[in-house]
Design an enzyme around this catalytic site. Structure first.
Site, PDB file in Angstrom:
ATOM      1  N   CYS A 311      73.459  54.970 -30.863  1.00 31.53           N
ATOM      2  CA  CYS A 311      74.434  54.559 -29.845  1.00 31.53           C
ATOM      3  C   CYS A 311      75.347  53.437 -30.354  1.00 31.53           C
ATOM      4  O   CYS A 311      76.211  53.697 -31.168  1.00 31.53           O
ATOM      5  CB  CYS A 311      73.728  54.189 -28.555  1.00 31.53           C
ATOM      6  N   HIS A 395      70.485  59.085 -27.304  1.00 27.84           N
ATOM      7  CA  HIS A 395      69.146  58.494 -27.366  1.00 27.84           C
ATOM      8  C   HIS A 395      68.094  59.533 -27.757  1.00 27.84           C
ATOM      9  O   HIS A 395      67.658  60.322 -26.918  1.00 27.84           O
ATOM     10  CB  HIS A 395      68.787  57.892 -26.008  1.00 27.84           C
ATOM     11  N   GLU A 397      65.011  58.917 -28.361  1.00 31.05           N
ATOM     12  CA  GLU A 397      63.743  58.568 -27.703  1.00 31.05           C
ATOM     13  C   GLU A 397      63.734  59.008 -26.250  1.00 31.05           C
ATOM     14  O   GLU A 397      62.682  59.065 -25.619  1.00 31.05           O
ATOM     15  CB  GLU A 397      63.503  57.063 -27.795  1.00 31.05           C
TER      16      GLU A 397
END
Length: 423
Positions: A311, A395, A397
């Site tokens: 990001c 993202h 995760e």
């Protein structure tokens, strides 16, 4: 004012009514003079609108408040996630923003203290359609309203979130002011919205840790869906905290990494002295052009050791390579964005949260665009094998999901292992 009410129950039979002979009378009388008094009148059993969201375009949205009270200014963005509002509340990347949830029902699962992505809430406020009046989840420890009030975060509900979302899609992200203060006029709030700007502000320094620390917590075994991919090697990763989410650290730890988290202003020379196997540049809020010190740090590190940007880290890598970033019309915020992996042609459903993007046309030759957002064709990932770097604009995760992109952590592990073998 005079009024009377005479109720007749079981009155004697008359010539025109079919009523039994027994009678019971109940009379209510009320009177009032010119000085009408509300004494004795019951309060309304429902909450009335007591808050305003004033946007810089001049629109005023009446709503009901929950959480904290007061007046707050921020950039309004919409998030299309169906769940995970607690992870959104504690994502530092939302600093300076009001998050509008397009899913109408929020709060039904309450909050718990295992799903937090940072040590506090950083967003400016929460805007929702319907606030659940009850919670139903075995992990619930507190209601959403109490949670926000304790953390001094404002929220509003019973507002037309669909209409606001359409406005943001047409006009782009807008600055807004959220207020429960009746003494502030609409004109005052509108002036506040038009004199505040999020562009060019360093928001990273306000969310980053102040001193280095070691992270050891892994993903719990009951939640680890990719246990077989764990690395047996103990690789040392230095993670720059530009607003890092805890689950990024958990996933790295689950893949076998020893992690040292450092502040956003940590000198590149000190990082290199640690002799790590790799460096992670994390997610974070705001404009990457507003943090030239972070770009300089990234520039000093790339090419020396393997690096992975997520990001904000992806955008800083783009600038460090000589590319440019730009502010998107309304950004990407949600857990359902399709991304194509240009290397193998697969499509991942991703979780995204960013208002800025890297312009691929501005990047030097040799830089590979590895991922593309299928909604608008924007750059969603980069790689440059000569400089041992990789990055994603979203993202991997996820938290709370989806998990399509989790294998990218394994790719970062392989990048570090390959470099370690060469050494």
């Amino acid at each position: 004012m005079d009024c009377s009410l005479r109720l007749i129950h079981n009155s004697p039979l008359s010539t025109t009514a079919f009523l039994p002979k027994k009678v019971r009378l109940f009379t209510v009388k009320c009177s009032s003079s010119q000085g009408f008094s509300s004494v004795g009148l019951a309060e309304r059993p429902w909450k009335v609108a007591d808050a305003r969201l004033v946007l810089e375009d001049g629109s005023i949205w009446r709503a009901k408040s929950f959480g904290a009270s007061g007046t707050q200014v921020g950039e309004v963005v919409f998030n299309t996630s169906l769940t995970g509002y607690q992870e959104i509340l504690t994502d530092p990347s939302y600093a300076g923003q009001f998050v509008l949830m397009t899913n109408p029902h929020i709060g039904n699962t309450g909050v718990n203290f295992d799903d937090e992505e940072s040590v506090q809430c950083f967003l400016a406020g929460l805007v929702i359609r319907s606030l659940s009046i009850s919670t139903s989840n075995w992990r619930c420890a507190e209601t959403l309203s109490d949670y926000l009030a304790e953390r001094n975060i404002m929220g509003i509900y019973d507002v037309d979130t669909r209409a606001i979302t359409r406005r943001l899609r047409d006009d782009g992200s807008l600055i807004g002011v959220l207020s429960t203060e009746e003494l502030k006029s609409d004109e005052e709030l509108l002036e506040m919205s038009r004199t505040w700007d999020i562009v060019g502000i360093d928001l990273i320094s306000g969310v980053s840790c102040k001193t280095p620390y070691e992270w050891v917590d892994r993903t719990g075994s009951e939640w680890d869906f990719n246990f077989s991919a764990r690395s047996k090697e103990n690789l040392h990763v230095v993670a720059y905290d530009f607003g890092i989410k805890h689950n990024i650290l958990r996933r790295l730890a689950s893949y076998g990494c020893k992690i040292t988290v450092v502040p956003s202003t940590w000198p590149a020379s000190d990082t290199l002295k640690m002799n790590p196997d790799g460096v992670l540049f994390s997610n974070g809020p705001g404009d990457p052009s507003a943090v030239p010190y972070a770009v300089d740090t990234v520039r000093e590190i790339i090419g020396k050791i393997p690096v992975f940007g997520i990001c904000m880290g992806h955008q800083l890598l783009g600038q460090a390579l000589g590319g440019k970033t730009f502010k998107m019309k309304f950004g990407h915020h949600g857990g359902n964005h399709p991304v194509r992996n240009m290397r193998n042609g697969s499509v991942e459903i991703s979780a995204q949260n960013h208002n800025y993007a890297v312009d691929p046309a501005s990047l030097p030759s040799g830089v590979e665009v590895t991922h593309v957002n299928l909604n608008d064709g924007s750059c969603a990932g980069l790689a440059f094998s000569q400089l041992k770097l990789m990055s994603l604009q979203y993202h991997p995760e996820a938290s709370p999901g989806p998990h399509d992109s989790d294998p990218v952590f394994g790719e970062f592990i392989q990048l570090m292992k390959q470099e370690k073998v060469k050494a």
